[in-house]
Structures are given as structure tokens and as C-alpha cells.
Design an enzyme around this catalytic site. Sequence first.
Site, mmCIF file in Angstrom:
data_model
loop_
_atom_site.group_PDB
_atom_site.id
_atom_site.type_symbol
_atom_site.label_atom_id
_atom_site.label_comp_id
_atom_site.label_asym_id
_atom_site.label_seq_id
_atom_site.Cartn_x
_atom_site.Cartn_y
_atom_site.Cartn_z
ATOM 1 N N GLU A 36 0.414 -1.229 -0.002
ATOM 2 C CA GLU A 36 -0.221 0.106 -0.083
ATOM 3 C C GLU A 36 0.515 0.965 0.530
ATOM 4 O OE1 GLU A 36 -3.238 1.221 0.022
ATOM 5 O OE2 GLU A 36 -1.731 2.986 0.200
ATOM 6 N N SER A 50 -20.336 6.050 0.865
ATOM 7 C CA SER A 50 -21.619 6.034 1.688
ATOM 8 C C SER A 50 -21.911 4.468 2.536
ATOM 9 C CB SER A 50 -23.442 5.705 0.562
ATOM 10 O OG SER A 50 -22.868 6.552 -0.478
ATOM 11 N N ALA A 51 -20.715 4.110 2.493
ATOM 12 C CA ALA A 51 -20.752 2.817 3.518
ATOM 13 C C ALA A 51 -21.921 1.678 3.941
ATOM 14 C CB ALA A 51 -20.338 3.826 4.820
ATOM 15 N N HIS A 54 -25.153 -2.510 -0.101
ATOM 16 C CA HIS A 54 -26.314 -2.645 -0.776
ATOM 17 C C HIS A 54 -26.460 -3.810 -0.807
ATOM 18 C CE1 HIS A 54 -25.629 1.376 -2.077
ATOM 19 N NE2 HIS A 54 -24.601 1.423 -2.578
ATOM 20 N N LYS A 255 -26.961 6.700 -7.848
ATOM 21 C CA LYS A 255 -27.940 6.028 -7.021
ATOM 22 C C LYS A 255 -28.595 7.505 -6.672
ATOM 23 C CE LYS A 255 -26.074 1.881 -6.423
ATOM 24 N NZ LYS A 255 -24.517 1.959 -6.401
ATOM 25 N N ARG A 316 -15.345 7.814 -7.561
ATOM 26 C CA ARG A 316 -15.433 6.255 -7.654
ATOM 27 C C ARG A 316 -14.936 6.079 -8.748
ATOM 28 N NH1 ARG A 316 -19.577 10.321 -7.083
ATOM 29 N NH2 ARG A 316 -21.738 9.284 -6.025
ATOM 30 N N CYS A 404 -10.441 11.305 24.285
ATOM 31 C CA CYS A 404 -11.499 11.870 23.573
ATOM 32 C C CYS A 404 -12.573 12.491 24.315
ATOM 33 C CB CYS A 404 -11.450 11.244 22.044
ATOM 34 S SG CYS A 404 -13.264 12.333 20.748
ATOM 35 N N CYS A 441 -16.046 18.209 18.129
ATOM 36 C CA CYS A 441 -14.711 19.558 17.408
ATOM 37 C C CYS A 441 -13.718 18.803 17.146
ATOM 38 C CB CYS A 441 -14.492 19.768 19.050
ATOM 39 S SG CYS A 441 -12.514 17.966 19.652
ATOM 40 N N CYS A 446 -8.678 16.308 21.335
ATOM 41 C CA CYS A 446 -7.719 15.276 21.671
ATOM 42 C C CYS A 446 -6.324 15.014 21.084
ATOM 43 C CB CYS A 446 -8.792 14.321 21.371
ATOM 44 S SG CYS A 446 -9.066 13.586 19.460
HETATM 45 C C1 FAD Z 1 -18.636 8.281 -3.378
HETATM 46 C C2 FAD Z 1 -18.561 7.335 -3.380
HETATM 47 C C3 FAD Z 1 -20.067 6.609 -2.729
HETATM 48 C C4 FAD Z 1 -19.849 5.406 -2.678
HETATM 49 N N1 FAD Z 1 -20.305 4.409 -1.355
HETATM 50 C C5 FAD Z 1 -20.689 2.735 -1.666
HETATM 51 C C6 FAD Z 1 -21.748 2.211 -0.479
HETATM 52 O O1 FAD Z 1 -22.158 2.995 0.021
HETATM 53 N N2 FAD Z 1 -21.854 1.481 -1.079
HETATM 54 C C7 FAD Z 1 -20.439 0.417 -1.950
HETATM 55 O O2 FAD Z 1 -20.659 -0.858 -1.475
HETATM 56 N N3 FAD Z 1 -19.523 1.197 -2.491
HETATM 57 C C8 FAD Z 1 -20.117 2.111 -2.436
HETATM 58 N N4 FAD Z 1 -18.548 3.320 -3.039
HETATM 59 C C9 FAD Z 1 -18.023 1.747 -4.335
HETATM 60 C C10 FAD Z 1 -16.818 2.047 -2.806
HETATM 61 O O3 FAD Z 1 -16.250 2.920 -1.639
HETATM 62 C C11 FAD Z 1 -15.861 1.215 -3.564
HETATM 63 O O4 FAD Z 1 -16.050 0.652 -4.374
HETATM 64 C C12 FAD Z 1 -14.042 0.908 -3.002
HETATM 65 O O5 FAD Z 1 -14.201 1.897 -1.950
HETATM 66 C C13 FAD Z 1 -13.038 0.541 -3.905
HETATM 67 O O6 FAD Z 1 -12.009 -0.326 -3.233
HETATM 68 P P1 FAD Z 1 -10.559 -0.490 -3.473
HETATM 69 O O7 FAD Z 1 -9.984 -1.414 -3.036
HETATM 70 O O8 FAD Z 1 -11.209 -0.885 -4.582
HETATM 71 O O9 FAD Z 1 -10.306 0.779 -3.923
HETATM 72 P P2 FAD Z 1 -9.769 1.983 -2.653
HETATM 73 O O10 FAD Z 1 -10.188 1.805 -1.315
HETATM 74 O O11 FAD Z 1 -9.406 3.242 -3.585
HETATM 75 O O12 FAD Z 1 -8.102 0.805 -3.175
HETATM 76 C C14 FAD Z 1 -7.095 1.389 -3.876
HETATM 77 C C15 FAD Z 1 -5.701 1.211 -2.654
HETATM 78 O O13 FAD Z 1 -5.041 1.612 -3.783
HETATM 79 C C16 FAD Z 1 -3.736 1.824 -3.334
HETATM 80 N N5 FAD Z 1 -3.107 2.332 -4.746
HETATM 81 C C17 FAD Z 1 -2.773 2.933 -5.514
HETATM 82 N N6 FAD Z 1 -1.980 2.931 -6.163
HETATM 83 C C18 FAD Z 1 -1.133 2.218 -6.147
HETATM 84 C C19 FAD Z 1 0.526 2.299 -5.770
HETATM 85 N N7 FAD Z 1 1.067 2.650 -6.970
HETATM 86 N N8 FAD Z 1 1.232 1.287 -5.389
HETATM 87 C C20 FAD Z 1 0.890 0.686 -3.526
HETATM 88 N N9 FAD Z 1 -0.559 1.260 -3.412
HETATM 89 C C21 FAD Z 1 -1.626 1.781 -4.212
HETATM 90 C C22 FAD Z 1 -4.163 3.498 -2.813
HETATM 91 O O14 FAD Z 1 -3.423 3.632 -2.126
HETATM 92 C C23 FAD Z 1 -5.628 2.301 -1.778
HETATM 93 O O15 FAD Z 1 -5.221 2.482 -0.831
HETATM 94 C C24 FAD Z 1 -19.074 5.009 -3.339
HETATM 95 C C25 FAD Z 1 -17.630 5.340 -3.890
HETATM 96 C C26 FAD Z 1 -17.931 6.641 -3.757
HETATM 97 C C27 FAD Z 1 -16.353 7.583 -4.357
#
Ligand code: FAD
Length: 486
Positions: A36, A50-51, A54, A255, A316, A404, A441, A446
Site C-alpha cells: 500500500e 456512503s458505507a 447494498h 444512486k 468513484r 477524546c 470538535c 484530543c
Molecule cells: C462517493 C462514493 C460512494 C460510494 N458508496 C458506496 C456504498 O454505499 N456502497 C458500496 O458498496 N460501495 C460504495 N462506493 C464504492 C466503494 O467505496 C468502492 O468500490 C471501494 O471502496 C473500492 O475499494 P478499492 O479497494 O477498489 O479501492 P481503494 O479503497 O481506493 O483502494 C485502492 C488502494 O490502492 C492504493 N494504491 C494506488 N496506487 C498504488 C500504488 N502505485 N502502489 C501501492 N498502492 C497503491 C491506494 O492508496 C488505495 O489505498 C462508493 C464510492 C464513492 C466514491
Amino acid sequence: MEFIKSADVVVIGGGIVGTAVLRELSKYDLKCILVEKEPDLAMGTTKANSAILHAGFDAPTGSLKAITNVRGNKLYHELEQELDLDIKWTGSLVAATTDEEMKTLQELLERGKANGVEGLKILSREEVLEKEKNLTSVKGALWAPSAGVCWPFGAALAFARCAVQNGAEVIRDCRVLGFIKEDGRIAGVETSKGVIRTKYVVNAAGVYADEIAKLAGDESFTITPRKGEYILFDKTACSSLVFGVVFPTPTKKSKGILVCTTTHGNTFIGPNAQDMEDKDDHAVTAEGMNEIIASARKLIPNLPMGAAITEFSGLRAVSSTGDFIIGASAVAGLYNAAGMQSPGLTAAPAVAEMLAEAIVKDSGAQAKADFKAKLPKKHIFNRLNWDKQAELIKENSLYGRVICRCETITEAEIVEAIHESCGARTVDGVKRRTRAGMGRCQGGFCGPRVTQILARELNIPVPEVLKERADSHMFYEKNQAQGGEA
Ligand SMILES: Cc1cc2nc3c(=O)[nH]c(=O)nc-3n(C[C@H](O)[C@H](O)[C@H](O)COP(=O)(O)OP(=O)(O)OC[C@H]3O[C@@H](n4cnc5c(N)ncnc54)[C@H](O)[C@@H]3O)c2cc1C
């Protein structure tokens, strides 16, 4: 570049997808390393969404999004106890305010049934108001009982910690820079810490997944970031505004702007949807704030705007293919988990199953007989009764020191969060593991105390403590700030 380690599989990215994949792979006799680039896990899209877990009625039937959403939701129901996940199975409502929107609910209901979602039902206005009394402008709603709200950072951390307890390794502050290929297939990963030799790579790099794939020679897709902004309210001011998850009727692009209460009791509104060019642009804008306030007011007219405590945004990862990209790339040894926009959080455990199955098939790895599925339960001091709190303080006096005040988080919990596996190294890392700094706060009280505790426990000087990302120092030695030596 110096050779540092060797592994069977390197997972790139410590978000919800990468950590879920790492845990799934740790069930097999494979040496797995997750890298990472940031100082902590889940600092990309996983920390700002949005956590919602679904139910699975949104995505087109037969798409990877639909299949992994429904399966992922089911898996979270199973993993909740095992991994001590913070989830509230509140169910969700899609609220319709016009006759036209009522027709859309029927379409969603039918799609949901075709996707295999159980328990979907269209509720009348009266039935909706029984569940959510503040939805005064509603005509009816689609009820999905299997939906819920989770704590995404906590889920990613739990996946990673479970993988580590089963022999996997997590390396933070480790950025992937390139790949080593032999006879056309992946043979190693070049990182900012040196080379890791490996046969298989899982690309779970979020909005950067296209750039990682390109470095390996796969140019089959691109990722466009689509920003979503949010406003979070103080829990003491609006704990009864909405009980669960309330969506408006969806549009083609998203959505829609929803109103929801987190597992910790804070109501939030958002997200909007704005296509971006910069994959690092997390700024919140006045236009964005106005847009989400106006939309959320259509659902809940009496929003307590004076109780807003913070704003944030997430990006996204929208893929050029229109669906999730899961599986083997044309580059031998590379597996992609890309384009993971919503419902990627919900889908993550199912995506992990699919990828692990493919890698296990390819590598011939065997399942471990001694996989340890359960994580030990943690004490959350502010959720215990007085007798249990008194017992803990007797055992460890640091439970008696509240650091905190807004969230009642004790020094013992902060120390534990620093020393547990994949522990906190930054002030925000402590915040996400314990909630110290998440209250009204926002760390004003904290923050300096948490900094002191981090410096003491990590045995580093205070000026070396980071807020969140590399170089996010908060304190400087006086003569250092004036240009002298520290
Ligand atoms: C506004 C919004 C609302 C959403 N709401 C929902 C929801 O309610 N429910 C739901 O199911 N999904 C939701 N999603 C989608 C969900 O958040 C994502 O699908 C999910 O978090 C993606 O996870 P990920 O691990 O693929 O990406 P990320 O969490 O982005 O993880 C990718 C990781 O790769 C690392 N990385 C990148 N490049 C490198 C590199 N060169 N070397 C090493 N590490 C690297 C980054 O630092 C990061 O930590 C939402 C997304 C958004 C933006």
C-alpha cells in the site's frame, strides 16, 4: 533496484478490495504480501463513501456488479460475527416523491428479483412513515430488508488483520513503480522499498488500477474518477433524523443524494457525482455543498444545517467497460480487480472469492487446514455498562483516562490501536480505529494528546508524527520552523 522479498502473490492496494483478496488468499498455502503506497490501509475510496451494504437491485441483471453485490451482501452477513464487524442491518428505502418515480420503483423491484435479492417490497406512504417519520414528502418507497450500513475502514482493517494472523504480510508506505517480466509473464514488482519477486499480482489499486495495469503492459481499460461530496452531522443534534438508509429514486449516473445514519449514529447527506481528471482531487466545493443540501431537502425538508461538523469527498473508479473488471488480464500472472465503483464495498468479499478461486486454480495451491477465521473481539469502552467499565479500569488504569471527550475514547483503546497488527501510525489512523477525533470538535481537543501518545508509543519525536499522508507533519521544532536545524 534492491531485492527485498519474495512471495507467491503480491496484492497492490490496501482498500476494501485488496484486503478482502488478501484474506481470501490467506486460506491457502500461498505466501501473500499486500503493498500500500500510503502510511495506512483504506486511505483511498474505501475511506470516503456512503458505507452502505447494498441489497443488489441497482445493477443490470447478469452484470458482475449485480452478481458480486448480491453475493457480497450475503457474505457480510456471514462475516459479521467472525470478524467483529461494525454493521447495522437497517434495511434501505428508495423513496419516490412523484407518480413517475413510483413507476421506477416497480422497475427496481423487478430487477432486484431477477438479481436474486430477497424480501423486496413496495411500501405505501403510511408504511414508509412508520419506518422513517421525517420522510414527509414521500409517496411510497422500495424496501430492501437485506441492506445495511457498515464501517468501511473497520471492515478493511479486519480483513487485513485476519490475513496477517494467517501468515500474510502487509507493507505500508510501499508504492508500486513497475514490474519485472520474464518470458512475457510477471516475475516481480518494483516498489519504492525494493523488488518483490512473485508469480502473481492482484491489481486492486482503486482509481489508479488502469495505471498499474498499463505498467504491466495491459492497456485494455481506463479509469475516470467521479467525485462524490458529503456533509456529516453531529450525532447529538440529529440522531433521530433518519433511522437507516434513504435513497431518492436513482438517475442514470448515480444512486442519487441519500440521507443515512452511520453505524456510529451520525447522519450524513450526499454524494453528488462529478467526473474529474485529477485522481487526487478530494476538494469539497461550495457548488457541491449547495447541490447536496438542495437534493437532500427534497427528502427531509428539516435538515439541521447548523449541526454539520465536517464535509468530505470520495472518488468513484469508473471503468471504460461500464462494469467491474475482475479476473486474469492478458498479461500472464496479472489479475485485475478494477473499476470498483459502487457497489464495490458491498461486492468486495465476493470479488475476493472470484479472484482467489482463479489464482488457486492457476497455481494449484492447497487450502490450509488451520485457517484461523475469527478475530478477537475488541472492547469499545463507550458501549459498555458502568460495571464493565469499572472492571476494565481496575485491570488497566489507562481505561480511566478519557482522551477524546466528544466520543469518550480512552488512552487504553488508543494504545491498543497503535500496537495491534496493522496498527495506527498516524493521528487519523488512531481516529479511524478508535473514533478519537471524530466527534463534534473534530480532534480540536484530543488531537495534540493523540499526537503525544503516538510519539511515546512509536518512540519517535513529536515532529515526526503524521496527521495522515506522508509529509503531513503537524508540529515543527521551533528553530526548524525558522529555517534552522531541528
Ligand atoms: C462517493 C462514493 C460512494 C460510494 N458508496 C458506496 C456504498 O454505499 N456502497 C458500496 O458498496 N460501495 C460504495 N462506493 C464504492 C466503494 O467505496 C468502492 O468500490 C471501494 O471502496 C473500492 O475499494 P478499492 O479497494 O477498489 O479501492 P481503494 O479503497 O481506493 O483502494 C485502492 C488502494 O490502492 C492504493 N494504491 C494506488 N496506487 C498504488 C500504488 N502505485 N502502489 C501501492 N498502492 C497503491 C491506494 O492508496 C488505495 O489505498 C462508493 C464510492 C464513492 C466514491
